[in-house]
Scaffold this motif. Structure first.
Motif, PDB file in Angstrom:
ATOM      1  N   VAL A   1      12.329  -0.849  -5.654  1.00  0.00           N
ATOM      2  CA  VAL A   1      10.978  -0.951  -5.100  1.00  0.00           C
ATOM      3  C   VAL A   1      10.113  -1.740  -6.070  1.00  0.00           C
ATOM      4  N   VAL A   2       9.423  -2.748  -5.537  1.00  0.00           N
ATOM      5  CA  VAL A   2       8.469  -3.529  -6.321  1.00  0.00           C
ATOM      6  C   VAL A   2       7.105  -3.357  -5.664  1.00  0.00           C
ATOM      7  N   ARG A   3       6.109  -3.040  -6.455  1.00  0.00           N
ATOM      8  CA  ARG A   3       4.757  -2.830  -5.916  1.00  0.00           C
ATOM      9  C   ARG A   3       3.832  -3.965  -6.322  1.00  0.00           C
ATOM     10  N   CYS A   4       3.075  -4.448  -5.344  1.00  0.00           N
ATOM     11  CA  CYS A   4       2.036  -5.447  -5.611  1.00  0.00           C
ATOM     12  C   CYS A   4       1.014  -5.354  -4.491  1.00  0.00           C
TER      13      CYS A   4
ATOM     14  N   SER B   1       0.840  -1.195   0.000  1.00  0.00           N
ATOM     15  CA  SER B   1       0.000   0.000   0.000  1.00  0.00           C
ATOM     16  C   SER B   1       0.876   1.247   0.000  1.00  0.00           C
ATOM     17  N   ALA B   2       0.335   2.329  -0.478  1.00  0.00           N
ATOM     18  CA  ALA B   2       1.073   3.581  -0.578  1.00  0.00           C
ATOM     19  C   ALA B   2       1.480   4.067   0.812  1.00  0.00           C
ATOM     20  N   ALA B   3       2.550   4.822   0.872  1.00  0.00           N
ATOM     21  CA  ALA B   3       3.051   5.354   2.137  1.00  0.00           C
ATOM     22  C   ALA B   3       3.256   6.857   2.013  1.00  0.00           C
TER      23      ALA B   3
ATOM     24  N   LYS C   1       5.049   4.206  -4.398  1.00  0.00           N
ATOM     25  CA  LYS C   1       3.735   4.848  -4.414  1.00  0.00           C
ATOM     26  C   LYS C   1       3.548   5.713  -3.172  1.00  0.00           C
ATOM     27  N   ILE C   2       3.196   6.981  -3.410  1.00  0.00           N
ATOM     28  CA  ILE C   2       3.029   7.957  -2.333  1.00  0.00           C
ATOM     29  C   ILE C   2       1.553   8.193  -2.066  1.00  0.00           C
ATOM     30  N   ASP C   3       1.178   8.332  -0.804  1.00  0.00           N
ATOM     31  CA  ASP C   3      -0.133   8.901  -0.496  1.00  0.00           C
ATOM     32  C   ASP C   3       0.051   9.968   0.579  1.00  0.00           C
ATOM     33  N   PHE C   4      -1.000  10.696   0.863  1.00  0.00           N
ATOM     34  CA  PHE C   4      -0.892  11.823   1.789  1.00  0.00           C
ATOM     35  C   PHE C   4      -1.865  11.691   2.957  1.00  0.00           C
ATOM     36  N   GLY C   5      -2.222  10.449   3.264  1.00  0.00           N
ATOM     37  CA  GLY C   5      -3.069  10.200   4.418  1.00  0.00           C
ATOM     38  C   GLY C   5      -4.538  10.409   4.115  1.00  0.00           C
ATOM     39  N   HIS C   6      -5.375  10.014   5.056  1.00  0.00           N
ATOM     40  CA  HIS C   6      -6.818  10.160   4.924  1.00  0.00           C
ATOM     41  C   HIS C   6      -7.184  11.613   4.649  1.00  0.00           C
ATOM     42  N   ASP C   7      -7.867  11.835   3.529  1.00  0.00           N
ATOM     43  CA  ASP C   7      -8.332  13.175   3.153  1.00  0.00           C
ATOM     44  C   ASP C   7      -7.187  14.184   3.048  1.00  0.00           C
ATOM     45  N   GLY C   8      -5.975  13.676   2.762  1.00  0.00           N
ATOM     46  CA  GLY C   8      -4.831  14.568   2.617  1.00  0.00           C
ATOM     47  C   GLY C   8      -4.357  15.181   3.914  1.00  0.00           C
TER      48      GLY C   8
END
Length: 593
Positions: A483-486, A393-395, A445-452
């Motif tokens: 980095v390998v994403r799955c 999952s994105a971090a 993969k980047i995310d910015f948390g719940h609702d950014g």
């Protein structure tokens, strides 16, 4: 230092902007006059005993966060109806009356702040009293369309209980009676340390920063307190971790209760240096063998066993589990892993990737949080043939030297991290644009948390899912670490490969499962048994009000005398005070459980 005044729960920035009262004219009156006038009106409403009059001083869409000043709990109330409903039955006997605003020479006197482009706030610290104690608060005033100033965000926190103040400062003990007649300090301390002549008020299991901070608070409140720990030395819970570990919180944020770090302390503390800093009176090499609670005596029975085989039975009034806010290691199992010719272990078992172990090896690290990054970097620097991180999952990634500093600018209070967090996260994203683009180009993969809402929301809900970059993201962007994403993760193992659910396979000699930890309730079950664990709540994540479940507040145990204590260095210092006050209130008979 005040704790986190406001952490509004699950509020998107668009909703916040829509509901926020707008500044309709330049502020011509001084911030102190505006705040003073509001405080006088607020006092009059409280003195009237009529909670319905709160509408004259609070916005309809306001927040009030309280830490044990209005009730012996941690509460976050959103919206005037919820605040009015909560305060109506207690407004008279709580007897909350504000005293004064912070002076211009104190921290956070009345001033204008600009949290959003089209909004000005008046903010200030103020002091208050209740029928029980004294405290401090933090207010944010916003101007309504009719020009009236009302509180949009309000925080109240109890500092001390009247008649049960901390034995510190001017109230500190004399200490000059050290003669042989009355017994030397050492002899008196040894007698107290053995707990042969008195029953304990509190027994704390765990001598990390959580247990030490709380013990310091309880002893300052005059409560007899003992910490037990299975380690052989205070601080070993840090020393025993992997060699390259450092704290990711800056030193200014991470002091211990009553024990600030020296001015020459490093910004980020190596684990062994931190371990050496932790010293206290603790029964070491001591394990809990059995625990039970008696409703008739309202005391716990705790059987302890020391390394030399000797045993003791204690009967504390309060029992605190302070073994860390994560529980047991989460160790997944996979089809065919018994056929794997290499080594598989959980990240909690990682010590050091020495060259003799790493050179020529193909390493797969499963997980991309702080530990996963540290372990991958450790193997790379030790000369591994290849290092690959498997990301499901994105971090969220935040650079310590950029975004990390931005998180701590201004008031340390997480002031509206959940309501305005997207604004801050966006600003950090822009400041770290080059690093983030490099990571995404490398397949991370980047995310910015719940609702950014960024780091704080990730930490408070998951306790993970992020990496605070102290310089090692460059190993990914440069290609030194792959980095390998799955998203579906690992399908199965064979003798030399890890097969992913998407059909790809990764050759590896060493697999490190940096897969995190279970809920702290699993530690409770392991140490204290099913009888207690079945009657307490899960720990961490947010309740409907936005407060953490179980931590630093009632745990759900029917006795009302079992507590969880944990968190990072800063949270342990701050919230140990509020947990200490709750325990003191029970022991002093001010709060019936």
């Amino acid at each position: 230092m005040l704790a986190s005044p406001l952490q509004p729960y699950d509020v998107s920035l668009s909703h916040f902007l829509k509901s926020q009262p707008k500044q309709i004219a330049p502020i011509e009156t001084s911030p102190r006059e505006i705040a003073r006038s509001w405080l006088d009106r607020f006092s009059a409403v409280l003195a009237s005993g009529d909670a319905s009059r709160l509408s004259t001083v609070l916005h309809q869409d306001s927040w009030w966060r309280d830490h044990v000043a209005l009730s012996w709990d941690l509460r976050t109330l959103y919206g005037l109806p919820a605040i009015t409903s909560f305060l109506s039955p207690i407004i008279s006997f709580v007897n909350l009356h504000p005293l004064c605003l912070a002076s211009d020479h104190e921290a956070y006197p009345p001033s204008v702040v600009n949290p959003l482009p089209d909004l000005n706030w008046i903010q200030s610290i103020f002091t208050f009293e209740t029928s029980t104690g004294r405290g401090r608060g933090f207010l944010h005033l916003a101007q309504a369309e009719d020009g009236d100033w009302k509180a949009h965000m309000l925080y109240t926190a109890l500092d001390e209980i009247k008649g049960h103040e901390e034995i510190t400062g001017a109230r500190r003990s004399h200490g000059g009676q050290n003669s042989s007649l009355g017994g030397s300090w050492f002899k008196r301390r040894q007698k107290t340390y053995d707990f042969t002549d008195e029953e304990l008020n509190a027994l704390i299991i765990g001598a990390g920063q959580a247990g030490l901070n709380l013990a310091a608070r309880l002893q300052a409140l005059g409560l007899s307190t003992l910490i037990v720990d299975r380690q052989t030395r205070v601080g070993d819970n840090w020393r025993s971790r992997y060699r390259t570990l450092v704290t990711y919180d800056p030193v200014t944020y991470a002091h211990m209760s009553y024990l600030p770090f020296p001015s020459d302390w490093p910004l980020y503390t190596p684990k062994d240096k931190l371990g050496d800093w932790f010293e206290a009176y603790v029964w070491l090499s001591t394990s809990v063998t059995a625990v039970s609670y008696s409703p008739s005596s309202k005391r716990w029975t705790v059987n302890l066993k020391k390394a030399d085989g000797s045993t003791r039975t204690l009967h504390p009034s309060q029992l605190i589990l302070a073994t860390g806010h994560s529980g047991e290691p989460r160790v997944p199992s996979f089809i065919g892993q018994e056929t794997f010719n290499g080594t598989i272990y959980h990240g909690s078992a990682h010590k050091d990737a020495t060259p003799s172990l790493a050179q020529g090896k193909r390493v797969l690290v499963v997980g991309t949080g702080n530990s996963g990054h540290d372990i991958a970097q450790n193997y790379h620097e030790a000369g591994a043939k290849s290092v690959t991180m498997l990301q499901r999952s994105a971090a969220y990634v935040l650079q310590a030297e950029k975004g990390g500093h931005m998180l701590h600018v201004g008031t340390y209070d997480e002031t509206v991290q959940f309501a305005l967090g997207r604004n801050l996260t966006t600003a950090i994203k822009e400041a770290e644009k080059e690093n983030l683009e490099g990571l995404e180009k490398a397949g991370f993969k980047i995310d910015f948390g719940h609702d950014g809402l960024g780091l704080f929301r990730k930490y408070m809900t998951k306790g993970g899912g992020y990496y605070i970059d102290v310089g090692y993201s460059s190993l990914i962007t440069s290609g030194a670490i792959k980095v390998v994403r799955c998203e579906e993760g690992i399908s199965h193992f064979s003798s030399s490969h890890i097969h992913l659910a998407d059909g790809n396979a990764i050759a590896a000699d060493i697999v490190v499962l940096a897969t995190g930890y279970d809920n702290m309730r699993t530690s409770c079950r392991k140490i204290l048994g099913d009888e207690i664990a079945d009657h307490v709540s899960d720990v961490w994540d947010l309740d409907d009000e936005g407060e953490l479940n179980g931590m630093w507040r009632p745990s759900g145990h029917p006795s009302g005398k079992f507590w969880y204590m944990g968190g990072n260095l800063a949270l342990c210092r701050i919230y140990s005070k509020f947990l200490g006050l709750q325990i003191k209130a029970i022991e002093a008979g001010l709060h019936k459980v």
